[in-house]
Design an enzyme around this catalytic site. Sequence first.
Site, PDB file in Angstrom:
ATOM      1  N   SER A   1       0.701  -1.212  -0.025  1.00  0.00           N
ATOM      2  CA  SER A   1      -0.070  -0.087   0.059  1.00  0.00           C
ATOM      3  C   SER A   1       0.776   1.223  -0.066  1.00  0.00           C
ATOM      4  O   SER A   1       1.830   1.319  -0.848  1.00  0.00           O
ATOM      5  CB  SER A   1      -0.937  -0.062   1.018  1.00  0.00           C
ATOM      6  OG  SER A   1      -1.861   1.005   1.192  1.00  0.00           O
TER       7      SER A   1
ATOM      8  N   HIS B   1      -4.106  -0.797  -4.511  1.00  0.00           N
ATOM      9  CA  HIS B   1      -5.519  -1.094  -4.234  1.00  0.00           C
ATOM     10  C   HIS B   1      -6.123  -0.655  -5.506  1.00  0.00           C
ATOM     11  O   HIS B   1      -7.264  -0.052  -5.481  1.00  0.00           O
ATOM     12  CB  HIS B   1      -5.931   0.042  -3.274  1.00  0.00           C
ATOM     13  CG  HIS B   1      -5.403  -0.323  -1.784  1.00  0.00           C
ATOM     14  ND1 HIS B   1      -5.751  -1.496  -1.042  1.00  0.00           N
ATOM     15  CD2 HIS B   1      -4.521   0.314  -1.178  1.00  0.00           C
ATOM     16  CE1 HIS B   1      -5.176  -1.527   0.056  1.00  0.00           C
ATOM     17  NE2 HIS B   1      -4.270  -0.309   0.076  1.00  0.00           N
TER      18      HIS B   1
ATOM     19  N   GLU C   1      -5.029  -5.454  -4.916  1.00  0.00           N
ATOM     20  CA  GLU C   1      -4.928  -5.902  -3.686  1.00  0.00           C
ATOM     21  C   GLU C   1      -4.517  -7.509  -3.590  1.00  0.00           C
ATOM     22  O   GLU C   1      -4.701  -8.180  -4.550  1.00  0.00           O
ATOM     23  CB  GLU C   1      -6.225  -6.021  -2.944  1.00  0.00           C
ATOM     24  CG  GLU C   1      -6.345  -4.438  -2.633  1.00  0.00           C
ATOM     25  CD  GLU C   1      -7.695  -4.121  -1.866  1.00  0.00           C
ATOM     26  OE1 GLU C   1      -8.469  -5.149  -1.462  1.00  0.00           O
ATOM     27  OE2 GLU C   1      -7.893  -2.937  -1.285  1.00  0.00           O
TER      28      GLU C   1
END
Length: 270
Positions: free
Chosen positions: A128, A170, A197
């Site tokens: 992330s 994401h 993800e």
Amino acid sequence: MKPGELLIIGGAEEKFHGGEVLQKFVDLAGRQNSGIGILPTASEIPDEVSSDYIQTFKQLGVGRVEVIDVDSRERAENPEILELVESLSAVFITGGDQSRLSKLIGGTRLHEKLTDKWKNGMVLAGTSAGASIMAKSMIVAADTKLNDDKLNVELGTGFGFLDHILIDQHFSQRARFDRLLSAIAENREIIGIGIDENTAILVHDNKFEVYGEHQVLVIDGKSSEFVDIKIGENGSEELTISGFKLHALTRGYSFDLSRRILILKKGKTE
């Protein structure tokens, strides 16, 4: 010595025994067997995040797991922190806010230590926010106002382990195609990489291979035929583009970042 591998994760990776992405990181780190460091600086809840990864890495068989506790630039200059990083074979950068990583660590002795260790073979992973920070440039803000469809993308400075790359995470789950396309339209020399993800790219020798559950999207505007960016009445960027290259890769496929081409299989390219 060649630089170490970079495992760049799109976020929300599976944290249990058998999860492919984190298992790959543990396997890579295990070559030197000096222990894994967790860098949770991006998170507002670093203790909780660190605890989850400590448990996960222990379950995956890692004997030594250390938390690199940095919540200020002063801590990022601390000799004890630098000695800890020196003793490790791999570092895992957690999610959160990539701007915190840049603000608290960018340009410090810790940043220099991580860069030096990576150039000499240390394995680095990031998920992330920890994925976005890997490149020289990163997306730090992309404000979308639902009432008027206004999109503004702001770039900042990452840790610089990769040049001419822009990573978004994401990717499919948060519908981030428009913001990455907009960023690449304004910076056509940069390759845009959107990672879903529980999916990762393993970068080494200027190539990457895809691991995990979903998809990686590559946007390449270097050889574009036409780009026209206009600012709409509401302040949004309105794009007219032609000739951009789009690549979508799933598990097991590889991409040559130097030649900007898909590697179909061993020894062959598109």
